[in-house]
Design an enzyme around this catalytic site. Structure first.
Site, mmCIF file in Angstrom:
data_model
loop_
_atom_site.group_PDB
_atom_site.id
_atom_site.type_symbol
_atom_site.label_atom_id
_atom_site.label_comp_id
_atom_site.label_asym_id
_atom_site.label_seq_id
_atom_site.Cartn_x
_atom_site.Cartn_y
_atom_site.Cartn_z
ATOM 1 N N HIS A 82 0.591 -0.860 -0.041
ATOM 2 C CA HIS A 82 0.318 -0.283 0.279
ATOM 3 C C HIS A 82 0.786 1.171 0.230
ATOM 4 O O HIS A 82 1.615 1.062 0.989
ATOM 5 C CB HIS A 82 -1.007 -0.069 1.253
ATOM 6 C CG HIS A 82 -1.815 1.739 1.115
ATOM 7 N ND1 HIS A 82 -3.260 1.284 0.496
ATOM 8 C CD2 HIS A 82 -1.567 2.096 1.954
ATOM 9 C CE1 HIS A 82 -3.096 2.842 0.691
ATOM 10 N NE2 HIS A 82 -2.364 3.128 1.938
ATOM 11 N N ASP A 161 -14.899 3.454 8.926
ATOM 12 C CA ASP A 161 -14.028 4.398 8.668
ATOM 13 C C ASP A 161 -14.491 5.431 7.618
ATOM 14 O O ASP A 161 -14.041 6.656 7.360
ATOM 15 C CB ASP A 161 -12.703 3.615 7.953
ATOM 16 C CG ASP A 161 -12.059 4.233 7.138
ATOM 17 O OD1 ASP A 161 -11.102 5.405 7.834
ATOM 18 O OD2 ASP A 161 -11.986 4.446 6.162
ATOM 19 N N ARG A 168 -13.697 13.861 9.684
ATOM 20 C CA ARG A 168 -12.700 13.909 9.944
ATOM 21 C C ARG A 168 -12.495 15.467 8.945
ATOM 22 O O ARG A 168 -11.642 16.402 9.611
ATOM 23 C CB ARG A 168 -11.797 13.213 10.225
ATOM 24 C CG ARG A 168 -11.700 12.072 11.626
ATOM 25 C CD ARG A 168 -10.256 10.838 11.266
ATOM 26 N NE ARG A 168 -9.411 11.051 10.575
ATOM 27 C CZ ARG A 168 -8.667 10.595 9.949
ATOM 28 N NH1 ARG A 168 -8.826 9.941 9.651
ATOM 29 N NH2 ARG A 168 -7.383 10.750 9.724
ATOM 30 N N SER A 183 -6.813 4.423 9.831
ATOM 31 C CA SER A 183 -7.660 4.046 9.273
ATOM 32 C C SER A 183 -7.458 3.797 7.824
ATOM 33 O O SER A 183 -8.009 2.837 7.184
ATOM 34 C CB SER A 183 -7.951 5.520 8.764
ATOM 35 O OG SER A 183 -8.538 6.301 7.144
ATOM 36 N N LYS A 187 -8.707 -1.012 5.878
ATOM 37 C CA LYS A 187 -9.119 -1.024 4.936
ATOM 38 C C LYS A 187 -7.586 -2.076 4.492
ATOM 39 O O LYS A 187 -8.283 -2.742 3.741
ATOM 40 C CB LYS A 187 -9.022 0.174 4.178
ATOM 41 C CG LYS A 187 -9.662 1.259 3.885
ATOM 42 C CD LYS A 187 -9.611 2.414 3.621
ATOM 43 C CE LYS A 187 -8.792 3.402 4.041
ATOM 44 N NZ LYS A 187 -9.287 5.040 3.892
HETATM 45 N N1 URA Z 1 -5.989 8.398 4.458
HETATM 46 C C1 URA Z 1 -6.955 7.485 3.975
HETATM 47 O O1 URA Z 1 -7.241 6.575 3.962
HETATM 48 N N2 URA Z 1 -6.702 7.653 5.624
HETATM 49 C C2 URA Z 1 -6.194 8.648 6.357
HETATM 50 O O2 URA Z 1 -7.122 9.319 7.421
HETATM 51 C C3 URA Z 1 -5.469 9.624 5.536
HETATM 52 C C4 URA Z 1 -5.088 9.462 4.706
#
Ligand code: URA
Ligand code: CA
Length: 433
Positions: A82, A161, A168, A183, A187
Site C-alpha cells: 500500500h 472508516d 474528520r 484508517s 482497509k
Molecule cells: N488516507 C486514509 O485512508 N485515511 C486517512 O485518515 C488519511 C489518509
C-alpha cells in the site's frame, strides 16, 4: 455506556477500553451515535492521542464494521502493498508481476485515482480490453493458477472508516497519527492479506510533509499490523518530486514495462526493489532482505517478470502485445515541449502541483465523477539535480487539446532552476519494528 462520558474520558487524557471503542464504532456505524459526538471525540483524540492498544482496537473495530475479504482459498502467504499516495507512482504495476514471477501470490484489490494521485485500475485500463470486474471465484482461481490478479473494490468494506474519514475532513481532525494509521490499516486488514508492505511518502506531493512525520506514521502502522497478527513493514520514500519520468496512465504503463525490462528510471527501479524485497521477505521466500533483492534482480534480468506481466494482461482480457509494442497504447494527439528559460540545475519539481497539471490535461480526476483521458499526461525530461540549458525541454506535454497555456504556466511555476540543487534521498528509511 454513554457517549458523552467517553468523550469526557478521552478529553481528560484517559485510555479507552476495548469495549468502549467497540461501543463507539458500532454505534456510529449504525447511526445511533451522532456526528457531533464523534466530532468531539475525534478532536479529543487529536489532542490527547491514543496508545498502541487503543489504536489496534480502533483499527479492528473499523475492520469489523463491514465486510472483509476472505483470501483463504488462495494458497501461500498473501502479501499486499500500500502506498499513502504519490504522483506518477507506477510501483504497483511493476511490483505485482515482479513478485508474482517469484511464485508469491499477488491478490490485489485496487482503486481509481482522485486529484493529483493516480490509481492502479485507471493505469491498467489504458491496456485495451483489460478489465477488473471479475468475480471473487475468478479472482481466486487466477491467483492460484497464475499468482496474480487485480480486482476492483468490492463489497462494503470498513463503512465506519468511510463515515469517520468524511467527518474528520470537515472537522480539522484528519492530521492525527492515531486516526490516519487506523484508517489506512483497517482497509488493508479488511482486504485480507497475511502481510502488508507500506510505502509511506514524504515531501511536497505527500500527505506527510516531513520525514519525521512520515516515520511516526509508518511506525504507528507497522505496530498496528503486527499487533493484530499481520506481519507489516514500511519504506519511507521521497515524494518531493514525481516518481520516474511519466505521469499519466498510458505513459506509466510504458514506464512500468521499461522497468520490468531493467530499463526504467533509476528512482522507480530503486523504490520497486526496496518495496519488493520486503514483500519477498515477508512471504517467507528469502531469509534476508539482501537475498530477496537478488531474487528480484534475477527475474528482471531473465525476463520472467516481463513474461508474468504479459500473462497477467492476457488473463484479464487485455492485449499482451502492448508489452512488445507500447505504441499500441492510447496516444495523445499533440506533443508539446516546455523549454527551459534559464541555464542552471533543476532544484525543485513540486510533485503535487505537477500532478495537478497532469490532471488538468485529463490524466486524473478533479472529482469522483470526472472522466479521465488515458492517453494524456506529462513526461519529465529532467529530474532534480540535472543540468539544463536555455531551450532544452524540461517536460513533454502529451495532450488531446491544442491550447495548453494553463499547463505550461503550472510547469514553469513549479519547476525551479537554480545554480545548485540538493538531490533528495529516495529511501529515507525502513521500518521493520
Ligand atoms: N488516507 C486514509 O485512508 N485515511 C486517512 O485518515 C488519511 C489518509
Ligand atoms: Ca512515473
Amino acid at each position: 455506556m454513554r457517549m458523552v462520558d467517553l468523550i469526557e474520558k478521552k478529553r481528560n487524557g484517559k485510555e479507552l477500553t476495548t469495549e468502549e471503542i467497540n461501543f463507539i464504532i458500532e454505534g456510529y456505524t449504525k447511526g445511533d451515535i451522532p456526528d457531533y459526538q464523534v466530532s468531539a471525540l475525534a478532536m479529543a483524540i487529536y489532542f490527547k492521542d491514543m496508545n498502541e492498544r487503543e489504536r489496534a482496537d480502533l483499527t479492528m473495530a473499523m475492520v469489523n464494521s463491514g465486510e472483509t475479504i476472505d483470501l483463504s482459498a488462495i494458497e501461500g502467504v498473501k502479501v499486499d502493498k500500500h502506498s499513502t499516495g504519490g504522483v506518477g507512482d507506477t510501483t504497483t504495476l511493476v511490483l505485482a508481476p515482479l513478485v508474482a514471477a517469484l511464485d508469491i501470490p499477488v491478490a490485489k484489490m485496487s482503486g481509481r485515482g482522485l486529484g493529483h494521485t493516480g490509481g492502479t485500475i485507471d493505469k491498467l485500463e489504458a491496456i485495451e480490453g483489460f478489465h477488473v470486474e471479475i468475480t471473487k471465484d475468478e479472482f481466486t482461481q487466477l491467483v492460484n493458477e497464475h499468482k496474480i490478479a487485480v480486482i476492483g473494490q468490492t463489497g462494503n468494506i470498513t463503512p465506519a472508516d468511510k463515515k469517520l474519514y468524511a467527518l474528520r475532513d470537515v472537522t480539522a481532525t484528519v492530521e492525527a497519527v492515531s486516526l490516519i494509521a487506523s484508517s489506512i490499516m483497517s482497509k488493508k486488514i479488511a482486504a485480507g492479506s497475511d502481510a502488508i508492505v507500506l510505502d509511506v511518502k514524504t515531501g511536497a506531493g505527500a500527505f506527510m510533509k516531513t520525514t519525521e512525520d512520515a516515520k511516526e506514521l509508518a511506525s504507528a502502522m507497522v505496530r498496528i499490523g503486527n499487533n493484530v497478527g499481520r506481519k507489516t513493514m514500511a519504506v519511507i520514500s521521497d515524494m518531493s518530486q514525481p516518481l520516474g519520468f511519466a505521469i499519466g496512465n498510458s505513459l506509466e504503463v510504458k514506464e512500468a514495462i521499461d522497468t520490468l525490462k531493467g530499463q526504467g528510471p533509476a528512482d522507480l527501479e530503486e523504490l520497486c526493489l526496496a518495496l519488493g524485497r520486503q514483500m519477498v521477505y515477508l512471504a517467507g521466500k528469502a531469509s534476508s532482505l539482501e537475498e530477496a533483492e537478488e531474487m528480484l534482480r534475477e527475474v528482471i534480468h531473465n525476463g520472467k517478470a516481463l513474461e508474468k506481466f504479459k500473462d497477467f494482461i492476457r488473463n484479464q482480457g487485455g492485449d499482451p502485445s502492448i508489452v512488445d509494442h507500447p505504441e499500441k497504447l492510447p496516444q495523445a494527439k499533440y506533443l508539446i515541449e516546455v523549454p527551459s528559460r534559464e541555464d542552471g540545475v533543476v532544484a525543485e519539481i513540486i510533485a503535487d502541483e505537477i500532478g495537478t497539471a497532469a490532471m488538468l490535461l485529463g490524466a486524473g480526476r478533479a472529482t469522483k465523477e470526472s472522466e479521465i483521458d488515458l492517453a494524456v499526461g506529462l513526461m519529465l525530461n529532467k529530474k532534480i539535480g540535472d543540468a539544463v540549458k536555455v531551450g532544452e525541454s524540461l517536460v513533454t506535454i502529451h495532450a488531446n487539446r491544442e491550447q495548453v497555456e494553463d499547463v505550461i504556466q503550472m510547469i514553469y511555476d513549479n519547476i525551479h532552476i537554480a545554480d545548485h540543487a540538493d538531490v533528495p534521498v529516495l529511501v529515507h528509511g525502513i521500518v521493520t519494528e
